[in-house]
Design an enzyme around this catalytic site. Structure first.
Site, PDB file in Angstrom:
ATOM      1  N   CYS A 395     -63.666  60.155   1.726  1.00  0.00           N
ATOM      2  CA  CYS A 395     -62.942  59.940   0.465  1.00  0.00           C
ATOM      3  C   CYS A 395     -63.272  61.040  -0.543  1.00  0.00           C
ATOM      4  O   CYS A 395     -62.446  61.398  -1.367  1.00  0.00           O
ATOM      5  CB  CYS A 395     -63.365  58.622  -0.167  1.00  0.00           C
ATOM      6  SG  CYS A 395     -63.091  57.181   0.827  1.00  0.00           S
TER       7      CYS A 395
HETATM    8  N1  LIG Z   1     -59.859  57.631   0.543  1.00  0.00           N
HETATM    9  C1  LIG Z   1     -60.484  56.632  -0.102  1.00  0.00           C
HETATM   10  O1  LIG Z   1     -60.735  55.565   0.464  1.00  0.00           O
HETATM   11  N2  LIG Z   1     -60.795  56.809  -1.399  1.00  0.00           N
HETATM   12  C2  LIG Z   1     -61.575  55.840  -2.142  1.00  0.00           C
HETATM   13  C3  LIG Z   1     -61.019  55.653  -3.533  1.00  0.00           C
HETATM   14  C4  LIG Z   1     -61.874  54.716  -4.379  1.00  0.00           C
HETATM   15  C5  LIG Z   1     -61.283  54.514  -5.786  1.00  0.00           C
HETATM   16  N3  LIG Z   1     -62.216  53.749  -6.620  1.00  0.00           N
HETATM   17  C6  LIG Z   1     -59.942  53.770  -5.710  1.00  0.00           C
HETATM   18  O2  LIG Z   1     -59.973  52.542  -5.787  1.00  0.00           O
HETATM   19  O3  LIG Z   1     -58.911  54.434  -5.568  1.00  0.00           O
END
Ligand SMILES: NC(=O)NCCC[C@H](N)C(=O)O
EC number: 3.5.3.6
Length: 405
Positions: A395
């Site tokens: 991520c």
């Molecule tokens: N590729 C991913 O799984 N990204 C994580 C994003 C976490 C962020 N707090 C969200 O909820 O979008």
């Protein structure tokens, strides 16, 4: 084109040559309980420790020979141009949104004395009402009392650089984010691909002016022919078809998009929170999504040919990746409680450095042991704080260049 310019990503596991990161900044200290959910955090992270952990992550990448680029530094380079800087600030305030001219004037003044890097960092951190000297009221909106503490919201999810755009082949999807709070992140990506000398003439398979959401965490480049995408809480079917058409209409070798219909819940917000590729024929999988799992293939042709893939996941992967066998390594190593616990702290969200070598959070020790048992080399770093944002190593990184296989 120089060996470091442009985008080239034709797989998930090829030697990672160049990657884009954002180290958490002051935006993390502008998260308060009242807005936690809206800002997509489940707890407030401790910035100093989060930065230490992020530096460990960057350190491992560099040790492995990866060029680590930071979004703030690339943005600062393009904001050296006054014209680009002025345009960015106006767009940024439009999308804040900052509605009144009195506040916009005050913000222009506030940013005008900053260096490009300071301005980028401050845009991401957010601007509190207490930070602006008296506003010269120009409208009713400037005069009415407003208890909300920010003129510009913090953008705390920017360290999840996987999501605002996605490298596919030699192009990118410039994404529309599911939530308002993350949409301004894609403005940085737009400016990067509009103005940075490293990224000239990069094809765009999707653009942020569209209406249907698609987020990078849902996109996996499984091979030079196959792109996997999650139909998820964050990415919808219409966006997937638009993206597929763009890619199929280009000279790129991709000819199939595999769409995985995953549960629309926060824990499984993107496909890469439950499924990542770790070697030529090895994947991590969160067992909770496997049955039933609806998968559709979208094939290139004069018309898109969309087929429901009736078989189960390993057969689908063998078929489309031309593999005699695939190894689906379960998050939690078969232990249901460990699987649920470690998926929540991104045990399935691995980042491959090269075939069979991945980076993981050290806290997901059961899943990491399973990966090692299946012959995968696991490099670890601490995550007491980074994981509070609900994202893992994949991520937090957007590959710009990977070696072809
Ligand atoms: N590729 C991913 O799984 N990204 C994580 C994003 C976490 C962020 N707090 C969200 O909820 O979008």
């Amino acid at each position: 084109m120089g060996n470091h310019e442009g985008i080239s990503v034709y797989n998930e596991i090829g030697q990672l040559k160049s990657v884009l990161l954002h180290c958490p900044g002051e935006e993390i200290e502008n998260i308060v309980p009242d807005y936690l959910r809206r800002l997509l955090f489940d707890e407030i992270a401790y910035l100093k420790q989060a930065c230490k952990e992020h530096d460990q992550f960057a350190g491992i990448l560099r040790q492995e020979g990866t060029e680590v680029l930071y979004l703030t530094e690339l943005m600062a380079e393009i904001l050296e141009s006054q014209e680009v800087r002025d345009g960015f600030l106006e767009d940024f305030m439009d999308e804040g949104p900052v509605g009144t001219e009195g506040i916009r004037e005050a913000l222009r003044e506030f940013f005008s004395t900053m260096s490009p890097l300071e301005m980028v960092r401050k845009c991401i951190a957010g601007v509190r009402t207490e930070e602006l000297a008296a506003i010269k009221p120009k409208s009713l909106g400037d005069m009415v009392r407003n208890p909300y503490p920010f003129y510009l919201d913090p953008i705390p999810n920017l360290y999840f650089q996987r999501d605002p755009f996605a490298s596919i082949g030699e192009g990118v999807t410039l994404n529309v984010m599911h939530s308002k709070t993350r949409n301004r992140e894609t403005l940085f990506a737009k400016y990067l691909f509009d103005h940075h000398p490293r990224f000239q003439n990069i094809p765009r398979w999707y653009n942020r002016d569209k209406s249907h959401p698609i987020e990078g965490g849902d996109l996996l480049v499984l091979s030079e022919k196959i792109v996997a995408v999650g139909i998820s809480e964050r990415t919808d079917a219409v966006a997937i078809e638009k993206m597929a058409k763009s890619i199929f209409n280009s000279n790129e070798p991709f000819d199939t998009v595999l769409a995985f219909d995953i549960p629309k819940t926060r824990a499984y917000m993107h496909l890469d929170t439950v499924f990542t590729m770790v070697d030529h024929d090895k994947f991590t999988i969160y067992p909770g999504i496997v049955s039933p799992l609806d998968v559709y293939s979208i094939s290139k042709g004069t018309e898109l040919k969309i087929t429901y893939e009736a078989s189960e996941l390993s057969s689908i992967l063998k078929k489309y990746l031309n593999l005699p066998a695939v190894d689906l390594i379960p998050c939690g190593n078969g232990d249901v409680i460990a699987a649920s616990r470690e998926q929540w702290s991104d045990g399935s969200n691995t980042l491959a450095i090269s075939p069979g070598k991945v980076i993981c959070y050290d806290r997901n020790h059961v899943t990491n042991a399973a990966l090692r048992k299946h012959g995968v080399e696991v490099l670890e770093f601490e995550s007491y704080e980074l994981s509070r944002g609900r994202g893992g190593p994949r991520c937090m990184s957007m590959p710009l260049k990977r070696e072809k296989l």
